[in-house]
Design a protein around this motif. Structure first.
Motif, short mmCIF file in Angstrom:
data_model
loop_
_atom_site.label_atom_id
_atom_site.label_comp_id
_atom_site.label_asym_id
_atom_site.label_seq_id
_atom_site.Cartn_x
_atom_site.Cartn_y
_atom_site.Cartn_z
N ILE A 7 -19.96 10.32 -5.78
CA ILE A 7 -18.65 9.88 -5.28
C ILE A 7 -18.07 8.80 -6.20
CG2 ILE A 7 -17.46 8.73 -3.36
CD1 ILE A 7 -19.50 10.02 -1.48
N ALA A 8 -18.92 7.86 -6.64
CA ALA A 8 -18.45 6.81 -7.54
C ALA A 8 -17.93 7.39 -8.85
CB ALA A 8 -19.57 5.81 -7.80
N LEU A 9 -18.57 8.47 -9.33
CA LEU A 9 -18.13 9.08 -10.58
C LEU A 9 -16.70 9.62 -10.48
CD1 LEU A 9 -21.32 11.03 -11.77
CD2 LEU A 9 -20.18 9.15 -12.95
N LEU A 10 -16.29 10.03 -9.29
CA LEU A 10 -14.94 10.56 -9.12
C LEU A 10 -13.87 9.52 -9.41
CD1 LEU A 10 -15.42 12.62 -5.80
CD2 LEU A 10 -15.38 13.48 -8.15
N PHE A 11 -14.21 8.23 -9.28
CA PHE A 11 -13.23 7.17 -9.48
C PHE A 11 -13.21 6.63 -10.91
CE2 PHE A 11 -13.65 7.23 -4.92
CZ PHE A 11 -12.38 6.90 -4.46
N VAL A 12 -14.11 7.09 -11.77
CA VAL A 12 -14.13 6.60 -13.15
C VAL A 12 -12.79 6.81 -13.87
CG1 VAL A 12 -15.20 6.91 -15.41
CG2 VAL A 12 -16.63 6.81 -13.35
N PRO A 13 -12.09 7.95 -13.67
CA PRO A 13 -10.81 8.14 -14.38
C PRO A 13 -9.68 7.22 -13.90
CG PRO A 13 -11.73 10.26 -13.68
CD PRO A 13 -12.50 9.19 -12.97
N VAL A 14 -9.82 6.57 -12.74
CA VAL A 14 -8.71 5.79 -12.19
C VAL A 14 -8.21 4.72 -13.16
CG1 VAL A 14 -8.04 4.16 -10.36
CG2 VAL A 14 -9.26 6.26 -9.78
N MET A 50 0.82 -1.21 0.00
CA MET A 50 0.00 0.00 0.00
C MET A 50 0.86 1.26 0.00
SD MET A 50 -3.49 -0.53 0.36
CE MET A 50 -4.21 0.52 1.61
N VAL A 51 1.93 1.25 0.79
CA VAL A 51 2.78 2.43 0.96
C VAL A 51 3.69 2.63 -0.25
CG1 VAL A 51 4.62 3.45 2.35
CG2 VAL A 51 2.70 2.30 3.47
N GLN A 52 4.25 1.54 -0.77
CA GLN A 52 5.29 1.64 -1.79
C GLN A 52 4.74 1.58 -3.22
OE1 GLN A 52 8.22 -1.37 -0.93
NE2 GLN A 52 8.60 -0.61 1.13
N SER A 53 3.48 1.24 -3.38
CA SER A 53 2.91 1.16 -4.73
C SER A 53 1.66 2.03 -4.81
CB SER A 53 2.56 -0.30 -5.08
OG SER A 53 1.89 -0.34 -6.32
N PRO A 54 1.73 3.17 -5.50
CA PRO A 54 0.54 4.02 -5.65
C PRO A 54 -0.62 3.30 -6.35
CG PRO A 54 2.53 5.20 -6.32
CD PRO A 54 2.93 3.76 -6.11
N ILE A 55 -0.29 2.35 -7.24
CA ILE A 55 -1.34 1.63 -7.94
C ILE A 55 -2.15 0.78 -6.98
CG2 ILE A 55 -1.73 -0.27 -9.56
CD1 ILE A 55 0.37 0.91 -11.35
N VAL A 56 -1.48 0.06 -6.09
CA VAL A 56 -2.18 -0.76 -5.10
C VAL A 56 -3.03 0.14 -4.20
CG1 VAL A 56 -1.91 -2.34 -3.15
CG2 VAL A 56 -0.44 -2.57 -5.15
N TYR A 66 -0.76 5.29 -18.01
CA TYR A 66 0.46 5.61 -17.26
C TYR A 66 0.83 4.57 -16.21
CZ TYR A 66 -0.72 10.15 -19.27
OH TYR A 66 -1.04 11.17 -20.14
N GLY A 67 0.08 3.46 -16.15
CA GLY A 67 0.33 2.47 -15.11
C GLY A 67 1.72 1.87 -15.17
N HIS A 68 2.22 1.58 -16.38
CA HIS A 68 3.55 0.97 -16.49
C HIS A 68 4.64 1.90 -15.98
CE1 HIS A 68 3.01 3.35 -20.13
NE2 HIS A 68 4.31 3.29 -20.36
N ARG A 69 4.46 3.21 -16.17
CA ARG A 69 5.44 4.17 -15.66
C ARG A 69 5.36 4.25 -14.13
NH1 ARG A 69 4.43 9.27 -19.83
NH2 ARG A 69 4.66 8.07 -21.78
N ILE A 70 4.15 4.23 -13.61
CA ILE A 70 4.00 4.29 -12.15
C ILE A 70 4.61 3.06 -11.50
CG2 ILE A 70 2.33 4.40 -10.26
CD1 ILE A 70 0.42 5.85 -12.18
N PRO A 123 0.38 -5.50 -18.12
CA PRO A 123 -0.73 -5.92 -17.25
C PRO A 123 -1.93 -4.99 -17.33
CG PRO A 123 1.37 -6.05 -16.08
CD PRO A 123 1.64 -5.34 -17.37
N GLU A 124 -1.67 -3.74 -17.72
CA GLU A 124 -2.77 -2.76 -17.82
C GLU A 124 -3.79 -3.13 -18.89
OE1 GLU A 124 0.24 -1.12 -15.40
OE2 GLU A 124 0.43 -1.93 -17.44
N ASP A 125 -3.47 -4.13 -19.73
CA ASP A 125 -4.44 -4.60 -20.72
C ASP A 125 -5.66 -5.25 -20.06
OD1 ASP A 125 -2.71 -3.78 -22.75
OD2 ASP A 125 -1.69 -5.72 -22.82
N ARG A 126 -5.58 -5.53 -18.76
CA ARG A 126 -6.72 -6.10 -18.03
C ARG A 126 -7.76 -5.06 -17.64
NH1 ARG A 126 -6.91 -11.67 -18.35
NH2 ARG A 126 -4.93 -12.63 -17.72
N LEU A 127 -7.45 -3.78 -17.74
CA LEU A 127 -8.26 -2.76 -17.08
C LEU A 127 -9.46 -2.19 -17.87
CD1 LEU A 127 -5.41 -0.70 -15.34
CD2 LEU A 127 -6.92 -2.43 -14.35
#
Length: 354
Positions: free
Chosen positions: A326-333, A137-143, A340-344, A221-225
């Motif tokens: 509130i749920a709409l705020l997470f749509v861009p995640v 959780m701390v070391q991976s922003p994606i998690v 940009y997931g591979h860079r993160i 792995p981002e191909d799953r999203l």
């Protein structure tokens, strides 16, 4: 006493954290979408199907049989696990193999690439098991972001689960048995969500790999999203439909359609998340998934307490609309992670060994 036994029940349920990771060890990337969807179906549908069964069972045989049925089913499953389960964790299998080969050949230099990372002492294993999800959780922003996203969706689902009986009993005058049927919309939506994920996750990954091969780029792995984007849009739509149709006492099938949309969006968000974490973090995937499950369980336990006061002050319409916004705020995640997931991940301090 009841709280204590519920605590032990929770300890047993914690094993579901391993399900997607076990699938990741047993299947190659292009074939693990379907089994991940299937192994995630029972623990996620259980909280919805349970009240339907329990409502009629309690009405017919008394509340004790609700516990007896759970205990009997759990015992049969555990006996089955003991009979057929085998070790699937790659580092452990390779360590056992290298140990056997050293004994057979006398060559003490034979080691797997994971040997230095493993320690058989129970205290060390237990400490690592507790600390590793927090590290993820701390070391991976994606998690961290995916845990927050899944937790919010899970919290909304449990607000619905803890209030839907009261809504349908009070608004539509359902009896105890009929009130359990109010969960059918959620169940139907979840089943459709599972079928969608089961039929598209692998196909989408295979298509993405062909695309990467054609353009001479590496699969990610981002191909799953991509399915998460669909789920993120459907969830607030379901909340709006459920809230306003129940507010104005529209025919009960219509709010059930709203709950079906929420159940569909929940699965289409949760299953690709687990598949992505398995693909991205490999032998660390159990810890990454544990981080998301712990956070979602905490939110699922705390957030429903706000359900009754929320509906009392804002009503079903605006109360569920607030959740939808509130749920709409997470749509861009998922969109951010797709691009940009591979860079993160490359900047994260968690080391992944292939």
């Amino acid at each position: 006493m009841l709280v204590a036994f519920r605590f032990f029940n929770g300890l047993g349920d914690a094993s579901i954290t391993l399900n997607p990771s076990i699938v990741g060890e047993m299947f190659v990337t292009e074939e693990r979408g379907l089994p991940i969807a299937l192994v995630m179906l029972p623990p996620l549908v259980g909280p919805v199907a349970g009240p339907i069964i329990g409502g009629y069972l309690t009405q017919a045989e008394g509340w004790r049989w609700a516990f007896w049925l759970s205990a009997i089913t759990g015992a049969v499953c555990e006996l089955g696990f003991l009979a057929v389960f085998r070790e699937t964790y790659t580092p452990t299998i390779l360590k056992r193999k290298s140990k056997r080969l050293r004994k057979e050949t006398g060559n003490m230099d034979l080691k797997s690439k994971y040997d230095d990372d493993l320690d058989d002492q129970p205290s060390v294993v237990f400490r690592k098991a507790l600390v590793k999800p927090v590290q993820m959780m701390v070391q991976s922003p994606i998690v961290l972001m995916l845990a927050a996203y899944v937790s919010v969706v899970y919290g909304f689902l449990y607000i619905l689960l803890t209030t839907i009986v009261e809504v349908f009993e009070g608004t539509y005058e359902f009896n105890q048995g009929q009130a359990g049927l109010a969960y059918l919309g959620l169940s139907l939506g979840m089943v459709i969500g599972v079928l969608l994920c089961a039929s598209t996750l692998d196909r989408w990954t295979q298509f993405a790999r062909r695309w990467h091969k054609h353009h001479r780029t590496d699969p990610k792995p981002e191909d799953r999203l991509p399915p998460m984007v669909i789920g993120g849009i459907i969830i607030p739509i379901g909340l709006f439909i459920y809230g306003w149709t129940a507010e104005y006492h529209v025919f009960y099938i219509v709010p059930m359609i709203g709950t079906a949309a929420l159940g569909f969006g929940f699965f289409v968000t949760t299953i690709p998340t687990s598949a992505y974490l398995v693909d991205a973090y490999k032998q660390h995937s159990a810890s990454a998934i544990a981080a998301t499950i712990v956070s979602r369980c905490i939110v699922g336990a705390v957030v429903p307490l706000a359900g009754p006061p929320l509906y009392a002050h804002l009503g079903l319409g605006w109360g569920n609309s607030l959740l939808g916004f509130i749920a709409l705020l997470f749509v861009p995640v998922p969109l951010i992670f797709m691009f940009y997931g591979h860079r993160i991940r490359a900047r994260a301090t968690i080391k992944v060994v292939d």
